[in-house]
Write an enzyme that holds these catalytic residues in place. Structure first.
Site, mmCIF file in Angstrom:
data_model
loop_
_atom_site.group_PDB
_atom_site.id
_atom_site.type_symbol
_atom_site.label_atom_id
_atom_site.label_comp_id
_atom_site.label_asym_id
_atom_site.label_seq_id
_atom_site.Cartn_x
_atom_site.Cartn_y
_atom_site.Cartn_z
ATOM 1 N N LYS A 14 88.189 33.466 70.121
ATOM 2 C CA LYS A 14 88.817 34.383 71.075
ATOM 3 C C LYS A 14 90.030 35.037 70.393
ATOM 4 C CE LYS A 14 85.954 33.796 74.425
ATOM 5 N NZ LYS A 14 85.068 34.902 74.791
ATOM 6 N N ASP A 56 87.469 32.037 79.930
ATOM 7 C CA ASP A 56 88.841 32.536 79.760
ATOM 8 C C ASP A 56 89.864 31.716 80.544
ATOM 9 O OD1 ASP A 56 87.832 34.517 78.149
ATOM 10 O OD2 ASP A 56 87.795 36.047 79.706
ATOM 11 N N ARG A 74 87.691 38.439 64.279
ATOM 12 C CA ARG A 74 86.695 37.971 65.262
ATOM 13 C C ARG A 74 85.282 38.415 64.875
ATOM 14 N NH1 ARG A 74 89.083 38.977 71.090
ATOM 15 N NH2 ARG A 74 87.255 37.729 71.614
ATOM 16 N N ARG A 91 91.586 29.166 70.255
ATOM 17 C CA ARG A 91 92.250 28.583 71.434
ATOM 18 C C ARG A 91 92.122 27.062 71.476
ATOM 19 N NH1 ARG A 91 90.784 33.379 75.801
ATOM 20 N NH2 ARG A 91 92.564 34.692 75.197
ATOM 21 N N GLN A 137 79.672 40.290 76.179
ATOM 22 C CA GLN A 137 79.962 41.394 75.257
ATOM 23 C C GLN A 137 78.729 41.732 74.429
ATOM 24 O OE1 GLN A 137 83.536 40.293 73.156
ATOM 25 N NE2 GLN A 137 84.793 40.474 75.005
ATOM 26 N N ARG A 154 84.603 48.543 81.605
ATOM 27 C CA ARG A 154 83.251 49.057 81.841
ATOM 28 C C ARG A 154 83.269 50.377 82.602
ATOM 29 N NH1 ARG A 154 83.115 43.909 80.655
ATOM 30 N NH2 ARG A 154 81.202 42.873 79.956
ATOM 31 N N LYS A 197 90.050 43.142 84.233
ATOM 32 C CA LYS A 197 90.010 43.747 82.892
ATOM 33 C C LYS A 197 88.588 44.115 82.501
ATOM 34 C CE LYS A 197 91.641 41.245 79.235
ATOM 35 N NZ LYS A 197 90.700 41.231 78.122
ATOM 36 N N SER A 198 87.646 43.197 82.706
ATOM 37 C CA SER A 198 86.254 43.469 82.305
ATOM 38 C C SER A 198 85.703 44.681 83.057
ATOM 39 C CB SER A 198 85.366 42.263 82.629
ATOM 40 O OG SER A 198 85.694 41.183 81.806
ATOM 41 N N GLY A 219 88.414 42.652 72.151
ATOM 42 C CA GLY A 219 87.031 42.417 71.724
ATOM 43 C C GLY A 219 86.045 43.195 72.577
HETATM 44 C C1 S3P Z 1 84.265 39.587 78.362
HETATM 45 C C2 S3P Z 1 83.380 38.605 78.026
HETATM 46 C C3 S3P Z 1 83.781 37.279 77.535
HETATM 47 C C4 S3P Z 1 85.248 37.018 77.837
HETATM 48 C C5 S3P Z 1 86.117 38.179 77.474
HETATM 49 C C6 S3P Z 1 85.719 39.396 78.291
HETATM 50 C C7 S3P Z 1 83.744 40.888 78.826
HETATM 51 O O1 S3P Z 1 83.600 37.225 76.147
HETATM 52 O O2 S3P Z 1 85.684 35.854 77.168
HETATM 53 O O3 S3P Z 1 87.476 37.893 77.727
HETATM 54 O O4 S3P Z 1 84.504 41.688 79.407
HETATM 55 O O5 S3P Z 1 82.552 41.123 78.621
HETATM 56 P P1 S3P Z 1 82.158 36.905 75.471
HETATM 57 O O6 S3P Z 1 81.211 37.974 75.833
HETATM 58 O O7 S3P Z 1 82.430 36.889 74.002
HETATM 59 O O8 S3P Z 1 81.742 35.583 76.005
#
Ligand code: S3P
Length: 431
Positions: free
Chosen positions: A341, A314, A120, A345, A167, A26, A21-22, A92
């Site tokens: 989150k 996560d 959030r 959680r 993030q 990106r 997903k991350s 987020g």
């Molecule tokens: C993510 C960073 C993490 C993670 C989120 C995805 C990202 O959050 O918990 O599910 O894709 O950069 P944080 O940057 O708030 O730690």
């Protein structure tokens, strides 16, 4: 609703994971501001990434999907003023990284999200971006969505982030790309580094040294092929399921093993799980490998705290399930970020796992779990959180009697095929 009627006799087979997903977010975001076409191979087709696609389409980016490949037609940093609000849904990552990109634009945009995302915290990005010259206006002094972002010329900053957050880091780096001068970003522990790796892959120059990144402004990006590894955060549910169902043998294929994400593997090994990494290799700039996990080993409780936390944040909901089955006590500390989150959680997971008879107690920044007792099937609720839904289903695999998870459609945020995959591994070997 997910219903797990009885524990499987076997948990067995091979599985291809959905894309990370991350990395998918990106590739979409960087592809949009790059020159030329970015091909994203094996992208994650789930609600969160669809939110990113929706926002970028409103900013004039042409994105085509062909099977498991996605093509982003980059606009060379020339996004269009949006047609209406940009809705990041539950994501987020979408909201925070997009604000970083839009801070230096030549127009105004409004970023919003669903009821969970509206709660959030956003000040963590608004603060450094404002220090760069961004105009960000929103409820509670810009701590909550919807945010109005009035694009402005930006200047570089030296920012010492109080949190290890990818993030926050990514929002600052994406703004820094457009700023005058050299930006330095520092964080207390290293958070995931997919943005830095992908920026380099797209031709940007930056200096990276674990907790510190230096990047010069006014750099342009070139679109590239991005192969997306399987998501280790999704793999974690299947790793824990295989580790706790006694007669298991599962091969998880092509999982992303970026060292900033592999805390779950370190912890499961420390707990005594039988886990092996096979065929390690690279897909573009990201490491991948297959993971084989066998059940039957007796797991033991561990302490999880300090710099490993950002490497498994996560995965903590499902590690709590492993801890419930393990002998002895597991203590999870320094994880207060779990409270902000998709849900809180810490409190939601404590409430739901308690319903399954698991001895878990809530702390300000984590949990204490006294393991060794078999969970008891019960009616539980996802609380609208995809990772809680999947963690509860995994707990249901070893619970005595029936476990029913309501609100299970939350899994669509990161893995719409979750239940089918879980069932296909349960049903093999004559079950
Ligand atoms: C993510 C960073 C993490 C993670 C989120 C995805 C990202 O959050 O918990 O599910 O894709 O950069 P944080 O940057 O708030 O730690």
């Amino acid at each position: 609703m997910i219903i797990i009627t009885s524990p499987p006799e076997h948990f067995f087979g091979e599985m291809d994971l959905p894309g990370d997903k991350s990395i998918t977010h990106r590739a979409l975001l960087l592809g949009s501001i790059a020159r030329g076409v970015t091909e994203v191979r094996g992208f994650l087709d789930a609600e969160d990434c669809r939110s990113t696609i929706g926002c970028l389409s409103r900013l004039g980016v042409n994105i085509n999907i062909r099977g498991s490949r996605l093509f982003v037609h980059g606009r060379s940093a020339q996004l269009q003023a949006p047609t209406g609000e940009l809705d990041a849904g539950n994501s987020g990552t979408t909201a925070r990284l997009l604000v970083g990109i839009l801070a230096g634009s030549s127009f105004e945009s409004v970023i919003t999200g669903d009821s969970s995302l509206k709660k959030r915290p956003m000040r963590r990005i608004a603060e450094p971006l404002r220090a760069m010259g961004a105009h960000i206006i929103g409820p509670d002094d810009g701590d909550n969505l919807p945010l109005l972002v009035k694009g402005k010329p930006l200047k570089a900053i030296h920012y010492k982030s109080p949190k290890a957050s990818a993030q926050v880091k990514s929002a600052v780096l994406l703004a820094a790309l457009q700023a005058d001068g050299e930006t330095i970003f520092e964080e207390p522990y290293q958070s995931r580094d997919h943005t830095e790796l992908m920026l380099k892959h797209f031709g940007a120059r930056l200096d990276t040294d674990s907790c510190r990144v230096k990047i010069k402004g006014r750099q342009s990006l070139q679109g590239k092929l991005v192969p997306v590894p399987g998501d280790i955060s999704t793999a974690a549910f299947f790793m824990v399921a295989a580790a706790i169902v006694p007669d298991s043998d599962v091969l998880l294929k092509d999982v992303g093993l970026n060292p900033t994400r592999t805390g779950v593997i370190d912890v499961l090994k420390e707990m005594g799980a039988d886990l092996e990494i096979e065929n390690p290799r690279k897909w573009g700039v990201e490491p991948v490998a297959n993971i084989r996990i066998k059940g039957g080993s007796r797991l033991r409780g561990v302490n999880i705290e300090g710099e490993i936390i950002p490497r498994l944040i996560d995965e903590l909901p499902v590690l709590a399930v492993a801890a419930a089955v393990a002998e002895g006590e597991t203590v999870i500390r320094n994880a207060a970020e779990l409270r902000v989150k998709e849900t809180d959680r810490i409190s939601d997971l404590t409430a739901q796992l308690s319903r399954l008879g698991i001895a878990i107690s809530e702390k300000d920044d984590g949990f204490v779990i006294k393991g060794g007792k078999r969970p008891i099937g019960a009616d539980v609720d996802s609380c609208g959180d995809h990772r809680i839904a999947m963690a509860l289903a995994v707990a249901g695999l070893v619970a005595r009697g029936e476990t029913a998870v309501s609100g299970a459609e939350a899994v669509n945020i990161s893995f719409p095929g979750f239940m089918q995959s879980l069932r296909s591994l349960c049903s093999k070997k004559g079950h």
